[in-house]
Design an enzyme around this catalytic site. Sequence first.
Site, PDB file in Angstrom:
ATOM      1  N   PRO A   2       0.758  -1.228   0.000  1.00  0.00           N
ATOM      2  CA  PRO A   2       0.000   0.000   0.000  1.00  0.00           C
ATOM      3  C   PRO A   2       0.796   1.289   0.000  1.00  0.00           C
ATOM      4  O   PRO A   2       1.419   1.646   0.991  1.00  0.00           O
ATOM      5  CB  PRO A   2      -0.831  -0.098   1.291  1.00  0.00           C
ATOM      6  CG  PRO A   2      -0.493  -1.405   1.910  1.00  0.00           C
ATOM      7  CD  PRO A   2       0.772  -1.853   1.301  1.00  0.00           C
ATOM      8  N   GLU A   3       0.732   2.000  -1.088  1.00  0.00           N
ATOM      9  CA  GLU A   3       1.112   3.402  -1.111  1.00  0.00           C
ATOM     10  C   GLU A   3      -0.198   4.176  -1.221  1.00  0.00           C
ATOM     11  O   GLU A   3      -1.267   3.582  -1.081  1.00  0.00           O
ATOM     12  CB  GLU A   3       2.060   3.684  -2.292  1.00  0.00           C
ATOM     13  CG  GLU A   3       3.373   2.917  -2.162  1.00  0.00           C
ATOM     14  CD  GLU A   3       4.376   3.216  -3.269  1.00  0.00           C
ATOM     15  OE1 GLU A   3       4.425   4.370  -3.720  1.00  0.00           O
ATOM     16  OE2 GLU A   3       5.101   2.304  -3.678  1.00  0.00           O
ATOM     17  N   LYS A  59      -0.466   7.501   3.430  1.00  0.00           N
ATOM     18  CA  LYS A  59      -0.748   6.064   3.455  1.00  0.00           C
ATOM     19  C   LYS A  59      -1.552   5.661   4.680  1.00  0.00           C
ATOM     20  O   LYS A  59      -1.702   4.473   4.957  1.00  0.00           O
ATOM     21  CB  LYS A  59       0.574   5.277   3.452  1.00  0.00           C
ATOM     22  CG  LYS A  59       1.529   5.664   2.342  1.00  0.00           C
ATOM     23  CD  LYS A  59       2.857   4.932   2.484  1.00  0.00           C
ATOM     24  CE  LYS A  59       3.906   5.515   1.543  1.00  0.00           C
ATOM     25  NZ  LYS A  59       5.226   4.875   1.731  1.00  0.00           N
ATOM     26  N   HIS A  93      -4.253 -14.979   7.284  1.00  0.00           N
ATOM     27  CA  HIS A  93      -3.508 -13.879   7.907  1.00  0.00           C
ATOM     28  C   HIS A  93      -4.425 -12.796   8.450  1.00  0.00           C
ATOM     29  O   HIS A  93      -4.081 -11.625   8.425  1.00  0.00           O
ATOM     30  CB  HIS A  93      -2.502 -13.252   6.932  1.00  0.00           C
ATOM     31  CG  HIS A  93      -1.736 -14.250   6.136  1.00  0.00           C
ATOM     32  ND1 HIS A  93      -0.962 -15.225   6.730  1.00  0.00           N
ATOM     33  CD2 HIS A  93      -1.636 -14.451   4.806  1.00  0.00           C
ATOM     34  CE1 HIS A  93      -0.415 -15.962   5.785  1.00  0.00           C
ATOM     35  NE2 HIS A  93      -0.812 -15.528   4.615  1.00  0.00           N
ATOM     36  N   ARG A 111       2.709 -10.065   6.773  1.00  0.00           N
ATOM     37  CA  ARG A 111       3.969  -9.715   7.446  1.00  0.00           C
ATOM     38  C   ARG A 111       3.790  -8.993   8.767  1.00  0.00           C
ATOM     39  O   ARG A 111       4.765  -8.799   9.487  1.00  0.00           O
ATOM     40  CB  ARG A 111       4.831  -8.860   6.519  1.00  0.00           C
ATOM     41  CG  ARG A 111       5.576  -9.679   5.508  1.00  0.00           C
ATOM     42  CD  ARG A 111       6.453  -8.808   4.643  1.00  0.00           C
ATOM     43  NE  ARG A 111       7.662  -8.403   5.322  1.00  0.00           N
ATOM     44  CZ  ARG A 111       8.579  -7.598   4.786  1.00  0.00           C
ATOM     45  NH1 ARG A 111       8.383  -7.124   3.581  1.00  0.00           N
ATOM     46  NH2 ARG A 111       9.645  -7.278   5.451  1.00  0.00           N
ATOM     47  N   ARG A 249      16.267   0.462  -0.229  1.00  0.00           N
ATOM     48  CA  ARG A 249      15.170   0.000  -1.078  1.00  0.00           C
ATOM     49  C   ARG A 249      15.673  -0.184  -2.499  1.00  0.00           C
ATOM     50  O   ARG A 249      16.592   0.512  -2.937  1.00  0.00           O
ATOM     51  CB  ARG A 249      14.017   1.008  -1.089  1.00  0.00           C
ATOM     52  CG  ARG A 249      13.712   1.632   0.249  1.00  0.00           C
ATOM     53  CD  ARG A 249      13.370   0.603   1.299  1.00  0.00           C
ATOM     54  NE  ARG A 249      12.289  -0.260   0.881  1.00  0.00           N
ATOM     55  CZ  ARG A 249      11.029   0.094   0.891  1.00  0.00           C
ATOM     56  NH1 ARG A 249      10.690   1.270   1.336  1.00  0.00           N
ATOM     57  NH2 ARG A 249      10.093  -0.730   0.482  1.00  0.00           N
TER      58      ARG A 249
END
Length: 263
Positions: A2-3, A59, A93, A111, A249
Amino acid sequence: MPELPEVETYRRYIESTSMHRPIMRAEAKHPLIVRPFQARTISTAVEGSAFLRSYRHGKNLFLELSRGGWLTWHFGMTGEPVFFERMRDEPPHDRFLFTFENGHLAFSDARMLGRIGVTASPDEYVREKKLGPDVLTLTEADFTRILERSRGAAKMVLMDQHKMSGVGNLYSDEALFQSGIDPRAPVQCLGSGDKERLYHNVRKVLRRSIERGGDLSRLPQTYLLRHRSRGERCPRCGGDLLSIHLGGRTSYFCPHCQREGGT
DNA sequence: ACGTGCTCCTGTGTGC
DNA sequence: TGCACACAGGAGCACG
């Protein structure tokens, strides 16, 4: 994943599925997802309320609670909201589960880098986290001022949520590609033409992605994002794309089409 | 005040 | 086929 465009898509999804329904239960399925809050704190604040309004800043997503305060929701790298009716459709999840009278809203996050919390107001949260303005609210003058007050690689400035909020690793690569700017280019070296193109391209790319529901595979083939993997070629010149590490990154760019600046 | 790198987490893809 | 390991679209923090 998600951006800003994905979070805006999630906001609209929640708007269309989960508003104004009394929340019978609000349960952290995993304690990490509400850190640093206690699971109880969140349940107590949320149960018996309904979501009145939604708001997005960069975000971050906020849902106003009818009994006061706001829920805060950050999606990390792998989070997404999933509405479903029967428990056998619960997503894998599931880390936080809102239960309505007819249906459930889950925060699915493999995650667990995402977070759910509570705050008095979105403003309060933005102040606490020292977030910069939402990137889509910036005027060109605001944007230029931010770049002029900054140093370091152009890509790092775009991604710094304290300077402007909403752009992440992928969309910064895309905006820089479309603007013909090398991600490593120091912002001080950008010309006024560079900054102007960058401003318009950041907005264009984010808006286009929102129109496509944050689905990268629906973006045009002319976009770098459609070719953002090892061994692929620049959609503009056909040359080899380069991938480098910037601030930990991975960045993709075309060394032929993207320059260090000065226009 | 800044930039860099480590850390939090787990799942998936890649290469041997 | 199986296994080890790098890597993933985020961000807070310690450190130099």
